[in-house]
Design a protein around this motif. Structure first.
Motif, PDB file in Angstrom:
ATOM      1  N   ARG A  40       0.832  -1.202   0.000  1.00  0.00           N
ATOM      2  CA  ARG A  40       0.000   0.000   0.000  1.00  0.00           C
ATOM      3  C   ARG A  40       0.865   1.249   0.000  1.00  0.00           C
ATOM      4  O   ARG A  40       0.554   2.233  -0.668  1.00  0.00           O
ATOM      5  N   GLU A  41       1.968   1.219   0.756  1.00  0.00           N
ATOM      6  CA  GLU A  41       2.863   2.382   0.792  1.00  0.00           C
ATOM      7  C   GLU A  41       3.486   2.632  -0.584  1.00  0.00           C
ATOM      8  O   GLU A  41       3.612   3.770  -1.022  1.00  0.00           O
ATOM      9  N   GLU A  42       3.857   1.551  -1.261  1.00  0.00           N
ATOM     10  CA  GLU A  42       4.457   1.702  -2.587  1.00  0.00           C
ATOM     11  C   GLU A  42       3.450   2.289  -3.563  1.00  0.00           C
ATOM     12  O   GLU A  42       3.781   3.181  -4.357  1.00  0.00           O
ATOM     13  N   ALA A  43       2.210   1.807  -3.499  1.00  0.00           N
ATOM     14  CA  ALA A  43       1.172   2.331  -4.383  1.00  0.00           C
ATOM     15  C   ALA A  43       0.892   3.795  -4.080  1.00  0.00           C
ATOM     16  O   ALA A  43       0.701   4.616  -4.989  1.00  0.00           O
ATOM     17  N   PHE A  44       0.874   4.139  -2.795  1.00  0.00           N
ATOM     18  CA  PHE A  44       0.649   5.515  -2.374  1.00  0.00           C
ATOM     19  C   PHE A  44       1.734   6.430  -2.954  1.00  0.00           C
ATOM     20  O   PHE A  44       1.449   7.500  -3.488  1.00  0.00           O
ATOM     21  N   GLY A  45       2.985   5.988  -2.866  1.00  0.00           N
ATOM     22  CA  GLY A  45       4.096   6.778  -3.406  1.00  0.00           C
ATOM     23  C   GLY A  45       3.999   6.969  -4.898  1.00  0.00           C
ATOM     24  O   GLY A  45       4.308   8.046  -5.433  1.00  0.00           O
ATOM     25  N   LYS A  46       3.552   5.930  -5.606  1.00  0.00           N
ATOM     26  CA  LYS A  46       3.432   6.030  -7.065  1.00  0.00           C
ATOM     27  C   LYS A  46       2.387   7.063  -7.461  1.00  0.00           C
ATOM     28  O   LYS A  46       2.553   7.802  -8.442  1.00  0.00           O
ATOM     29  N   VAL A  47       1.283   7.138  -6.698  1.00  0.00           N
ATOM     30  CA  VAL A  47       0.234   8.127  -6.994  1.00  0.00           C
ATOM     31  C   VAL A  47       0.777   9.544  -6.810  1.00  0.00           C
ATOM     32  O   VAL A  47       0.548  10.434  -7.640  1.00  0.00           O
ATOM     33  N   VAL A  48       1.508   9.750  -5.705  1.00  0.00           N
ATOM     34  CA  VAL A  48       2.065  11.080  -5.471  1.00  0.00           C
ATOM     35  C   VAL A  48       3.059  11.442  -6.567  1.00  0.00           C
ATOM     36  O   VAL A  48       3.071  12.570  -7.084  1.00  0.00           O
ATOM     37  N   ASP A  96      -2.989  19.147   1.982  1.00  0.00           N
ATOM     38  CA  ASP A  96      -3.187  17.796   2.493  1.00  0.00           C
ATOM     39  C   ASP A  96      -1.984  17.280   3.283  1.00  0.00           C
ATOM     40  O   ASP A  96      -1.905  16.091   3.599  1.00  0.00           O
ATOM     41  N   GLY A  97      -1.045  18.185   3.583  1.00  0.00           N
ATOM     42  CA  GLY A  97       0.071  17.818   4.446  1.00  0.00           C
ATOM     43  C   GLY A  97       1.332  17.395   3.735  1.00  0.00           C
ATOM     44  O   GLY A  97       2.273  16.923   4.369  1.00  0.00           O
ATOM     45  N   PHE A  98       1.391  17.572   2.398  1.00  0.00           N
ATOM     46  CA  PHE A  98       2.596  17.201   1.658  1.00  0.00           C
ATOM     47  C   PHE A  98       3.529  18.401   1.552  1.00  0.00           C
ATOM     48  O   PHE A  98       3.105  19.512   1.240  1.00  0.00           O
ATOM     49  N   GLU A  99       4.802  18.143   1.839  1.00  0.00           N
ATOM     50  CA  GLU A  99       5.829  19.173   1.678  1.00  0.00           C
ATOM     51  C   GLU A  99       6.599  18.875   0.398  1.00  0.00           C
ATOM     52  O   GLU A  99       7.252  17.830   0.272  1.00  0.00           O
ATOM     53  N   VAL A 100       6.514  19.789  -0.583  1.00  0.00           N
ATOM     54  CA  VAL A 100       7.152  19.614  -1.877  1.00  0.00           C
ATOM     55  C   VAL A 100       8.301  20.602  -1.994  1.00  0.00           C
ATOM     56  O   VAL A 100       8.126  21.798  -1.729  1.00  0.00           O
ATOM     57  N   LYS A 101       9.492  20.107  -2.373  1.00  0.00           N
ATOM     58  CA  LYS A 101      10.658  20.960  -2.529  1.00  0.00           C
ATOM     59  C   LYS A 101      11.238  20.809  -3.928  1.00  0.00           C
ATOM     60  O   LYS A 101      11.417  19.687  -4.411  1.00  0.00           O
ATOM     61  N   ASP A 102      11.496  21.943  -4.559  1.00  0.00           N
ATOM     62  CA  ASP A 102      12.182  21.951  -5.845  1.00  0.00           C
ATOM     63  C   ASP A 102      13.665  22.210  -5.591  1.00  0.00           C
ATOM     64  O   ASP A 102      14.029  23.237  -5.026  1.00  0.00           O
ATOM     65  N   THR A 103      14.514  21.267  -5.977  1.00  0.00           N
ATOM     66  CA  THR A 103      15.949  21.416  -5.791  1.00  0.00           C
ATOM     67  C   THR A 103      16.654  21.286  -7.134  1.00  0.00           C
ATOM     68  O   THR A 103      16.037  20.931  -8.149  1.00  0.00           O
ATOM     69  N   LYS A 104      17.940  21.572  -7.141  1.00  0.00           N
ATOM     70  CA  LYS A 104      18.718  21.451  -8.377  1.00  0.00           C
ATOM     71  C   LYS A 104      18.771  20.010  -8.871  1.00  0.00           C
ATOM     72  O   LYS A 104      18.968  19.753 -10.064  1.00  0.00           O
ATOM     73  N   ASP A 105      18.573  19.061  -7.940  1.00  0.00           N
ATOM     74  CA  ASP A 105      18.636  17.650  -8.309  1.00  0.00           C
ATOM     75  C   ASP A 105      17.269  17.052  -8.609  1.00  0.00           C
ATOM     76  O   ASP A 105      17.139  15.848  -8.830  1.00  0.00           O
ATOM     77  N   GLY A 106      16.213  17.874  -8.573  1.00  0.00           N
ATOM     78  CA  GLY A 106      14.879  17.380  -8.851  1.00  0.00           C
ATOM     79  C   GLY A 106      13.880  17.766  -7.776  1.00  0.00           C
ATOM     80  O   GLY A 106      14.173  18.620  -6.928  1.00  0.00           O
ATOM     81  N   VAL A 107      12.717  17.136  -7.801  1.00  0.00           N
ATOM     82  CA  VAL A 107      11.649  17.439  -6.865  1.00  0.00           C
ATOM     83  C   VAL A 107      11.599  16.341  -5.790  1.00  0.00           C
ATOM     84  O   VAL A 107      11.656  15.153  -6.097  1.00  0.00           O
ATOM     85  N   THR A 108      11.500  16.765  -4.523  1.00  0.00           N
ATOM     86  CA  THR A 108      11.351  15.821  -3.417  1.00  0.00           C
ATOM     87  C   THR A 108      10.061  16.135  -2.680  1.00  0.00           C
ATOM     88  O   THR A 108       9.554  17.255  -2.731  1.00  0.00           O
ATOM     89  N   TRP A 109       9.532  15.123  -2.007  1.00  0.00           N
ATOM     90  CA  TRP A 109       8.303  15.331  -1.245  1.00  0.00           C
ATOM     91  C   TRP A 109       8.320  14.453   0.003  1.00  0.00           C
ATOM     92  O   TRP A 109       9.011  13.433   0.054  1.00  0.00           O
ATOM     93  N   ARG A 110       7.557  14.869   0.980  1.00  0.00           N
ATOM     94  CA  ARG A 110       7.301  14.045   2.165  1.00  0.00           C
ATOM     95  C   ARG A 110       5.940  14.403   2.704  1.00  0.00           C
ATOM     96  O   ARG A 110       5.423  15.506   2.490  1.00  0.00           O
ATOM     97  N   LEU A 111       5.332  13.457   3.408  1.00  0.00           N
ATOM     98  CA  LEU A 111       4.042  13.687   4.040  1.00  0.00           C
ATOM     99  C   LEU A 111       4.260  13.995   5.506  1.00  0.00           C
ATOM    100  O   LEU A 111       4.767  13.168   6.255  1.00  0.00           O
ATOM    101  N   ASN A 112       3.904  15.210   5.905  1.00  0.00           N
ATOM    102  CA  ASN A 112       4.003  15.596   7.317  1.00  0.00           C
ATOM    103  C   ASN A 112       2.779  15.167   8.057  1.00  0.00           C
ATOM    104  O   ASN A 112       1.673  15.125   7.514  1.00  0.00           O
ATOM    105  N   LYS A 113       2.976  14.842   9.363  1.00  0.00           N
ATOM    106  CA  LYS A 113       1.819  14.415  10.175  1.00  0.00           C
ATOM    107  C   LYS A 113       0.936  15.604  10.500  1.00  0.00           C
ATOM    108  O   LYS A 113       1.400  16.702  10.656  1.00  0.00           O
TER     109      LYS A 113
END
Length: 496
Positions: free
Chosen positions: A442-450, A479-496
């Motif tokens: 489920r976690e893998e599927a969740f990550g793929k959607v994001v 919805d609690g997602f932190e999205v960062k644009d960096t020189k190496d690409g886009v990163t994200w994490r879900l904050n509680k």
């Protein structure tokens, strides 16, 4: 560098250099739970405190035999020498065998400790499994003249002991006045003095838990079990005896008296005690009816709880205060611990995203080179876990600077930083990452959607459709997602 650990010895009331009797072997005994109810937050603190000590001693290279007992007989209501055995009382109410009650709540305790990532002890003896050893202890004390039999029960003679030794060396009490005043009290009953405590109790006809002895069919006094079992598994002299501060008197004071009365000298070298957890300044405990069980914390099912708190939030909450200081429960404090735990886990996880450079900048190199010894210095100063956490937070700030390209780090220093943070957070403090998903699939599927949503945002940015790009970013943030644009690409994490 060899580390020198200083621990606070309750007996001397000062910090002492830890020097094992038989290095590299260490003997450690900690008073475990009385298993007649669900484990609560008050049980978590000594378990976590001495788990950290256990982990740290092993990390330093010691071979530790850690004994933590289970009290399943002899612990009377109000911890007095009269009244119902707590486990037997519950067994009568629920029409079960006392050992069914003890086993059920022992299992519950083990489950809670596993959730808190508390390592199992080397040996976990049960009081009911060591009746013979406790009877032998009573015989030795009788033979040495420091106990007396009365109507089938055996009591420790405090007045006789106090003349030859000093009863009160751990709690630093002078009991001469108490002993003299006790003679004037009514209702002393079988005892010579009100302060004498039971080594063996004759069982009343309705008492279920009983064993044969030279004095009567009965059961051992509560204080006997730790002296007898500690000596059986760790020898007549061992290094550390621990427990909650509420056990200093009378339980541990009586243990010292029993050891000296039976073998002629003290059994334990270092006495360590964690302080209490309080609610509105009052001790949390079953006897006061103000406790919250660990399961209630994990589910949020209690009127005092605003939400559920994970096991690692509870562990972080306890470690955020020094073990000898009081910790007052509040939802605000737990929520701060939840955020602190999240910050630390994110910082460690983000190590994988740190870009590597040919060399470090001066400030980063200084942080990395000093971090490990600063954490050791904190642990060596009587297990100052709050300081360790603060140093790990500083390291997290460095990680953020590196990701934002505001600092540089070489491969060797990044490896050192990662190893130090993981060693102290995971191996020594015993924290661990907690996954929000119920299973990996489920976690893998969740990550793929994001990732798919972020890919749509990237296409919108490439087409210079800034409105759509910002809309996706803002919706994710809401919805609690932190999205960062960096020189190496886009990163994200879900904050509680």
């Amino acid at each position: 560098m060899e580390q020198k650990l200083f621990i606070y010895n309750t007996l001397s009331r000062r910090k002492e250099l830890f020097q094992p009797l038989h290095a590299p072997h260490v003997g450690m005994y900690v008073c475990g739970p009385t298993v007649y109810g669900d484990p609560h937050l008050g049980h978590a603190r000594p378990a976590i405190t001495f788990d950290v000590l256990f982990r740290y001693l092993k990390h330093l290279g010691y071979k530790v035999r850690y004994v933590r007992n289970i009290t399943d007989v002899g612990h009377l209501e109000h911890d007095a020498d009269e009244g119902d055995d707590k486990i037997e009382k519950k067994a009568r109410l629920e029409q079960l065998e006392p050992m069914e009650i003890a086993q059920y709540y022992t299992n519950r305790y083990h489950d809670a400790m596993a959730a808190l990532n508390v390592l199992p002890p080397s040996i976990e003896p049960h009081a009911s499994g060591h009746i013979i050893e406790q009877e032998e202890l009573v015989k030795q004390i009788l033979d040495n003249g420091y106990a007396y039999e009365s109507n089938g029960s055996v009591y420790f003679d405090i007045e006789k002991y106090n003349k030859d030794h000093h009863y009160g060396i751990l709690s630093h009490r002078n009991l001469d006045d108490v002993i003299n005043n006790s003679r004037e009290l009514d209702g002393v009953g079988e005892k010579h003095n009100q302060v004498d405590f039971a080594l063996w109790k004759k069982a009343s006809p309705e008492h279920i838990m009983r064993w044969p002895s030279p004095w009567s069919d009965g059961f051992p006094g509560w204080h006997c079990e730790c002296t007898a079992m500690g000596r059986k598994y760790l020898g007549n002299h061992f290094d550390i005896h621990g427990g909650g501060m509420d056990l200093v008197f009378p339980h541990h004071e009586c243990e010292i008296a029993q050891a000296v009365a039976s073998q002629g000298d003290q059994m334990v070298r270092y006495w360590m005690h964690n302080n209490m957890i309080t609610i509105n300044g009052q001790k949390m405990g079953k006897s006061l009816g103000n406790f919250i069980t660990l399961e209630q914390f994990f589910t949020g099912n209690h009127e005092k709880l605003e939400k559920a708190y994970s096991p690692m939030t509870i562990r972080f909450f306890i470690l955020s205060a020094h073990y000898r200081g009081t910790v007052d429960f509040s939802n605000e404090a737990l929520q701060a611990s939840e955020k602190g735990m999240e910050r630390l886990m994110n910082g460690i996880s983000d190590l994988e995203r740190v870009p590597v450079s040919d060399k470090c900048d001066a400030e980063t190199e200084k942080v990395v080179k000093e971090l490990r010894q600063k954490c050791y210095d904190a642990m060596n100063d009587d297990l100052a876990t709050p300081l360790v956490i603060s140093y790990l937070f500083e390291a997290c700030s460095t990680v953020n600077k590196l990701i934002d390209h505001k600092a540089t780090i070489c491969a060797d220093c990044l490896k050192e930083l990662s190893d130090t943070m993981r060693t102290f957070a995971f191996d020594i403090l015993g924290l661990k990452e907690e996954k929000a998903g119920s299973n990996d699939a489920r976690e893998e599927a969740f990550g793929k959607v994001v990732d798919m949503v972020l890919d749509l945002r990237a296409k919108a940015k490439a087409a210079k459709d800034w409105a759509t790009s910002d809309q996706i970013r803002d919706a994710l943030a809401a919805d609690g997602f932190e999205v960062k644009d960096t020189k190496d690409g886009v990163t994200w994490r879900l904050n509680k």
